[in-house]
Design a protein around this motif. Structure first.
Motif, PDB file in Angstrom:
ATOM      1  N   VAL A 223       0.831  -1.202   0.000  1.00  0.00           N
ATOM      2  CA  VAL A 223       0.000   0.000   0.000  1.00  0.00           C
ATOM      3  C   VAL A 223       0.866   1.252   0.000  1.00  0.00           C
ATOM      4  N   ARG A 224       1.930   1.250   0.788  1.00  0.00           N
ATOM      5  CA  ARG A 224       2.826   2.422   0.794  1.00  0.00           C
ATOM      6  C   ARG A 224       3.411   2.652  -0.596  1.00  0.00           C
ATOM      7  N   GLN A 225       3.826   1.573  -1.249  1.00  0.00           N
ATOM      8  CA  GLN A 225       4.336   1.683  -2.623  1.00  0.00           C
ATOM      9  C   GLN A 225       3.288   2.296  -3.531  1.00  0.00           C
ATOM     10  N   GLU A 226       2.050   1.807  -3.422  1.00  0.00           N
ATOM     11  CA  GLU A 226       0.983   2.285  -4.295  1.00  0.00           C
ATOM     12  C   GLU A 226       0.615   3.739  -3.999  1.00  0.00           C
ATOM     13  N   ILE A 227       0.708   4.161  -2.741  1.00  0.00           N
ATOM     14  CA  ILE A 227       0.428   5.571  -2.409  1.00  0.00           C
ATOM     15  C   ILE A 227       1.445   6.482  -3.098  1.00  0.00           C
ATOM     16  N   THR A 228       2.703   6.129  -3.036  1.00  0.00           N
ATOM     17  CA  THR A 228       3.712   6.975  -3.686  1.00  0.00           C
ATOM     18  C   THR A 228       3.526   6.976  -5.197  1.00  0.00           C
ATOM     19  N   SER A 229       3.172   5.817  -5.762  1.00  0.00           N
ATOM     20  CA  SER A 229       2.921   5.752  -7.212  1.00  0.00           C
ATOM     21  C   SER A 229       1.712   6.596  -7.591  1.00  0.00           C
ATOM     22  N   ALA A 230       0.640   6.504  -6.789  1.00  0.00           N
ATOM     23  CA  ALA A 230      -0.575   7.277  -7.073  1.00  0.00           C
ATOM     24  C   ALA A 230      -0.307   8.768  -6.983  1.00  0.00           C
ATOM     25  N   ALA A 231       0.534   9.190  -6.051  1.00  0.00           N
ATOM     26  CA  ALA A 231       0.876  10.608  -5.917  1.00  0.00           C
ATOM     27  C   ALA A 231       1.653  11.093  -7.137  1.00  0.00           C
ATOM     28  N   ARG A 232       2.621  10.318  -7.565  1.00  0.00           N
ATOM     29  CA  ARG A 232       3.404  10.704  -8.743  1.00  0.00           C
ATOM     30  C   ARG A 232       2.512  10.766  -9.990  1.00  0.00           C
ATOM     31  N   GLU A 233       1.605   9.795 -10.122  1.00  0.00           N
ATOM     32  CA  GLU A 233       0.719   9.768 -11.281  1.00  0.00           C
ATOM     33  C   GLU A 233      -0.256  10.947 -11.265  1.00  0.00           C
TER      34      GLU A 233
ATOM     35  N   ASP B  48       3.342   8.013   3.808  1.00  0.00           N
ATOM     36  CA  ASP B  48       2.642   8.787   4.834  1.00  0.00           C
ATOM     37  C   ASP B  48       2.251  10.148   4.275  1.00  0.00           C
ATOM     38  N   VAL B  49       1.164  10.704   4.813  1.00  0.00           N
ATOM     39  CA  VAL B  49       0.759  12.067   4.491  1.00  0.00           C
ATOM     40  C   VAL B  49       1.169  12.977   5.638  1.00  0.00           C
ATOM     41  N   LEU B  50       1.857  14.052   5.309  1.00  0.00           N
ATOM     42  CA  LEU B  50       2.364  15.014   6.280  1.00  0.00           C
ATOM     43  C   LEU B  50       1.743  16.381   5.996  1.00  0.00           C
ATOM     44  N   TYR B  51       2.072  17.350   6.850  1.00  0.00           N
ATOM     45  CA  TYR B  51       1.455  18.672   6.691  1.00  0.00           C
ATOM     46  C   TYR B  51       2.462  19.786   6.970  1.00  0.00           C
TER      47      TYR B  51
ATOM     48  N   PHE C 247       6.431  25.734   8.293  1.00  0.00           N
ATOM     49  CA  PHE C 247       7.250  24.637   8.805  1.00  0.00           C
ATOM     50  C   PHE C 247       6.532  23.308   8.613  1.00  0.00           C
ATOM     51  N   LEU C 248       7.316  22.234   8.616  1.00  0.00           N
ATOM     52  CA  LEU C 248       6.762  20.884   8.557  1.00  0.00           C
ATOM     53  C   LEU C 248       6.356  20.468   9.957  1.00  0.00           C
ATOM     54  N   THR C 249       5.081  20.143  10.140  1.00  0.00           N
ATOM     55  CA  THR C 249       4.580  19.754  11.456  1.00  0.00           C
ATOM     56  C   THR C 249       4.926  18.292  11.763  1.00  0.00           C
ATOM     57  N   ASP C 250       4.601  17.861  12.973  1.00  0.00           N
ATOM     58  CA  ASP C 250       4.787  16.466  13.366  1.00  0.00           C
ATOM     59  C   ASP C 250       3.590  15.603  12.980  1.00  0.00           C
ATOM     60  N   TYR C 251       2.638  16.161  12.273  1.00  0.00           N
ATOM     61  CA  TYR C 251       1.394  15.488  11.922  1.00  0.00           C
ATOM     62  C   TYR C 251       1.666  14.411  10.878  1.00  0.00           C
ATOM     63  N   VAL C 252       1.320  13.172  11.179  1.00  0.00           N
ATOM     64  CA  VAL C 252       1.543  12.038  10.267  1.00  0.00           C
ATOM     65  C   VAL C 252       0.245  11.255  10.142  1.00  0.00           C
ATOM     66  N   VAL C 253      -0.184  10.995   8.908  1.00  0.00           N
ATOM     67  CA  VAL C 253      -1.426  10.261   8.655  1.00  0.00           C
ATOM     68  C   VAL C 253      -1.148   9.119   7.685  1.00  0.00           C
ATOM     69  N   ASN C 254      -1.713   7.962   7.978  1.00  0.00           N
ATOM     70  CA  ASN C 254      -1.648   6.842   7.032  1.00  0.00           C
ATOM     71  C   ASN C 254      -2.887   5.974   7.203  1.00  0.00           C
TER      72      ASN C 254
END
Length: 262
Positions: A50-60, A169-172, A228-235
């Motif tokens: 799933v992590r692989q597919e998330i990065t692929s989906a983002a690039r696409e 992961d999704v960050l903010y 700034f990049l927060t500590d917020y992490v979502v998956n």
């Protein structure tokens, strides 16, 4: 450290047919001071998929031709979606959910939305590729794309306690001093693609420094408070999603060997 059923399984893990990105995630987890527990080897393999597919989906999505837009000026392909007065998109009756999500990737120039919606679209696309279109159509059949809203079966895990981040992961990035007339620049939801590289809808695939610089150009006059990049992490809850997969993850991993809401 990675534990499989409360046991170290480095030898088993080393034999998995993983992509370069998946192998890098495993190495990062193995070297971590945190302990990452999995009930089975298949559980770990599915998360990596799933992590692989998330990065692929983002690039696409970045290369699909979709545009950034505020809710007031959002647009969609009305053959698949109903645009509501809120600016969100509701799945049309009789349309397969997987077809509607895939249309965003096929006909990107017909679509415009903001970054919270983009993250949900990326997740949905990754889920389609991970559990199969047929399973997605069964379990995700009431889609509404609006900001961070998502189907109940897309269970998200959220941390703001300094959790480690991994590709997928999704960050903010937060812009606390945003200019009032540029509220769409109050922050940027991003997918971590690899260490130091992020996808943000409307910004593209950039480094943290470049994203922060873009946000800083949209602050109040004379502001000295940087974005700034927060500590917020979502998956996604990978283990929850795993029960929806329609075929064993082992075969699909082998195929891959050939890579705060605003």
């Amino acid at each position: 450290m990675i534990l499989i059923d409360d046991h170290t399984s480095n030898e088993q893990i080393s034999k998995l047919p993983l992509s370069e990105l998946e192998r890098a995630i495993v190495l990062q987890k193995e070297k971590s001071s945190f302990t990452y527990r999995y009930p089975s080897l298949d559980s770990l393999r599915f998360e990596l998929l799933v992590r692989q597919e998330i990065t692929s989906a983002a690039r696409e999505l970045n290369s699909s031709g979709v545009k950034f837009a505020k809710f007031s000026s959002s647009r969609c392909n009305e053959a698949f979606w109903i645009r509501e007065s809120s600016g969100g998109f509701r799945l049309k009756s009789g349309v397969k959910p997987s077809d509607a999500i895939n249309d965003i990737y096929r006909n990107g120039p017909l679509y415009a939305f903001e970054c919270g919606t983009a993250m949900v679209i990326v997740w949905y696309k990754a889920v389609i590729e991970s559990i199969s279109p047929d399973s997605f159509d069964i379990y995700f059949n009431h889609l509404f794309l609006y900001d961070g809203e998502h189907d109940p079966n897309l269970v998200l895990q959220v941390s703001d306690k300094g959790k480690e981040a991994f590709p997928g992961d999704v960050l903010y990035f937060e812009n606390p001093d945003v200019a009032p007339e540029k509220n769409e620049w109050q922050g940027e939801n991003v997918v971590l693609l690899e260490p130091g590289l992020y996808y943000g809808h409307g910004i593209g695939i950039k480094s943290a420094e470049t994203i922060i610089a873009a946000l800083n150009r949209n602050r109040k006059p004379n502001s000295q408070t940087s974005a700034f990049l927060t500590d917020y992490v979502v998956n996604p809850d990978f283990e929850f999603l795993r029960k929806f997969q329609s075929r064993p993850v082992a075969a699909r991993v082998g195929m891959l060997s050939l890579q705060v809401w605003a």
